[in-house]
Design an enzyme around this catalytic site. Structure first.
Site, mmCIF file in Angstrom:
data_model
loop_
_atom_site.group_PDB
_atom_site.id
_atom_site.type_symbol
_atom_site.label_atom_id
_atom_site.label_comp_id
_atom_site.label_asym_id
_atom_site.label_seq_id
_atom_site.Cartn_x
_atom_site.Cartn_y
_atom_site.Cartn_z
ATOM 1 N N HIS A 179 43.972 38.830 37.079
ATOM 2 C CA HIS A 179 42.845 39.226 37.927
ATOM 3 C C HIS A 179 43.204 40.521 38.653
ATOM 4 O O HIS A 179 44.280 41.092 38.407
ATOM 5 C CB HIS A 179 42.486 38.103 38.913
ATOM 6 C CG HIS A 179 43.663 37.590 39.696
ATOM 7 N ND1 HIS A 179 44.297 38.328 40.661
ATOM 8 C CD2 HIS A 179 44.327 36.401 39.635
ATOM 9 C CE1 HIS A 179 45.283 37.623 41.184
ATOM 10 N NE2 HIS A 179 45.345 36.453 40.567
ATOM 11 N N MET A 204 42.285 36.610 45.926
ATOM 12 C CA MET A 204 42.226 36.404 44.470
ATOM 13 C C MET A 204 43.374 35.536 44.000
ATOM 14 O O MET A 204 44.519 35.704 44.435
ATOM 15 C CB MET A 204 42.247 37.735 43.751
ATOM 16 C CG MET A 204 40.980 38.493 43.995
ATOM 17 S SD MET A 204 40.580 39.544 42.615
ATOM 18 C CE MET A 204 39.142 40.357 43.282
ATOM 19 N N HIS A 206 46.719 41.002 39.993
ATOM 20 C CA HIS A 206 47.730 41.402 39.002
ATOM 21 C C HIS A 206 47.560 42.885 38.643
ATOM 22 O O HIS A 206 48.542 43.606 38.442
ATOM 23 C CB HIS A 206 47.573 40.577 37.718
ATOM 24 C CG HIS A 206 47.818 39.105 37.901
ATOM 25 N ND1 HIS A 206 46.840 38.166 37.734
ATOM 26 C CD2 HIS A 206 48.947 38.432 38.225
ATOM 27 C CE1 HIS A 206 47.355 36.959 37.957
ATOM 28 N NE2 HIS A 206 48.617 37.091 38.247
ATOM 29 N N GLN A 243 58.311 25.048 37.334
ATOM 30 C CA GLN A 243 57.843 25.210 38.715
ATOM 31 C C GLN A 243 56.645 24.323 39.038
ATOM 32 O O GLN A 243 56.085 24.410 40.125
ATOM 33 C CB GLN A 243 57.554 26.682 39.020
ATOM 34 C CG GLN A 243 56.343 27.281 38.322
ATOM 35 C CD GLN A 243 56.282 28.787 38.534
ATOM 36 O OE1 GLN A 243 57.044 29.554 37.955
ATOM 37 N NE2 GLN A 243 55.367 29.240 39.382
HETATM 38 O O1 PAF Z 1 53.611 34.027 40.880
HETATM 39 C C1 PAF Z 1 53.682 33.692 39.670
HETATM 40 O O2 PAF Z 1 52.783 33.983 38.869
HETATM 41 C C2 PAF Z 1 54.885 32.890 39.213
HETATM 42 O O3 PAF Z 1 55.334 32.027 40.214
HETATM 43 C C3 PAF Z 1 56.025 33.771 38.679
HETATM 44 C C4 PAF Z 1 56.602 34.649 39.774
HETATM 45 C C5 PAF Z 1 55.538 34.631 37.541
HETATM 46 C C6 PAF Z 1 57.149 32.868 38.161
HETATM 47 O O4 PAF Z 1 56.715 32.033 37.151
#
Ligand code: PAF
Length: 277
Positions: free
Chosen positions: A25, A175, A28, A52
């Site tokens: 989005h 966002m 990014h 995660q």
């Molecule tokens: O913020 C994210 O999109 C994720 O936590 C990351 C930093 C790419 C790690 O998977």
């Protein structure tokens, strides 16, 4: 990927790196634009990192649209897109994790056990593969950024970490790839987060320095929304993430951090209280 990155380094090229989980989005895009200016080689990774996510979290349903992401990446001038699979990142017998103490405790760390261990492990691995000079992250995940800074410094990783401001929708919603989960009613009520930040930072501009009063102000605003379930509302030192007693505590920069659930969707937002919203 590793070969391409090594060759670029040998040729003296500066590598800028934006690690993501995809479903790109505007937030990014702001990282990619800044990365494009900072690096001769701009690398984007897209990897929905299983380590995660907790067992009851949204790993399986996390939004994905690779075709669109690749088009967005090309448009943003990305040179290389790294698309590892879980098997590449975590092959059989994988057993090594990176754990950061202190800044991972409380806030999201309290409610998502193991989350930051997954983030630091994957980011450390990605840094070793890509070997960037600079890596860019959004400030919406404020604690994540602090944790990554801590890890990079503590492990002497030769990467400059750049944090960029939250990008918001026109009506103020921060966002996030997860906004797509929100129903129309939840989406409307989610504006309470940016409203709460606005109210609190305005109060600080008008001289309110009492942390409890500011927390009460933000909490009252969020509690007006029947669908909102507060995970945390806290005021912390932006650098150490330690709780603050007063906004004007010497040397501290105060940040108000929110995590609020609407149905299954957990939204994060934050703002430096000494800055106008
Ligand atoms: O913020 C994210 O999109 C994720 O936590 C990351 C930093 C790419 C790690 O998977």
């Amino acid at each position: 990927m590793q070969q391409r990155c090594l060759a670029a380094r040998r040729a003296g090229q500066t590598i800028a790196f934006v690690p993501t989980m995809g479903y790109l989005h505007e937030g990014h895009l702001s990282l990619l634009r800044s990365g494009r200016e900072r690096g001769e080689l701009l690398i984007l990774s897209i990897f929905v990192n299983p380590t995660q996510f907790g067992p009851n979290e949204d790993l399986a349903s996390y939004p994905r649209d690779l075709e669109r992401d690749l088009a967005v990446a090309a448009e943003a001038g990305v040179d290389l897109v790294f698309l590892p699979t879980p098997e590449i990142m975590y092959p059989p017998h994988y057993a090594t994790y990176v754990t950061v103490e202190g800044v991972t405790e409380g806030l999201c760390g309290a409610n998502r056990p193991g989350h930051f261990r997954g983030v630091t492990t994957v980011v450390c691995k990605l840094f070793n593969i890509v070997q960037p000079d600079v890596a860019l992250f959004g400030q919406k995940d404020f604690q994540q950024l602090a944790v990554i800074r801590r890890m990079t410094s503590d492990l002497n990783l030769p990467v400059e970490i750049v944090g960029l401001p939250i990008i918001r929708e026109a009506d103020g919603l921060a966002m996030s790839s997860r906004n797509v989960y929100l129903s129309a009613r939840e989406r409307q009520q989610a504006l309470a987060l940016s409203d709460a930040l606005h109210l609190a930072s305005t109060a600080v501009q008008q001289g309110e320095m009492n942390v409890q009063a500011l927390l009460a102000l933000a909490t009252r605003r969020i509690e007006q929304e029947p669908l909102a379930v507060i995970d945390y509302i806290e005021i912390r030192d932006a650098l150490t993430l330690q709780p603050l007693q007063k906004i004007d505590q010497a040397g501290a920069e105060a940040v108000l951090l929110l995590a609020v659930k609407f149905g299954k969707t957990r939204l994060l937002d934050n703002h430096y209280l000494t800055q106008p919203f």
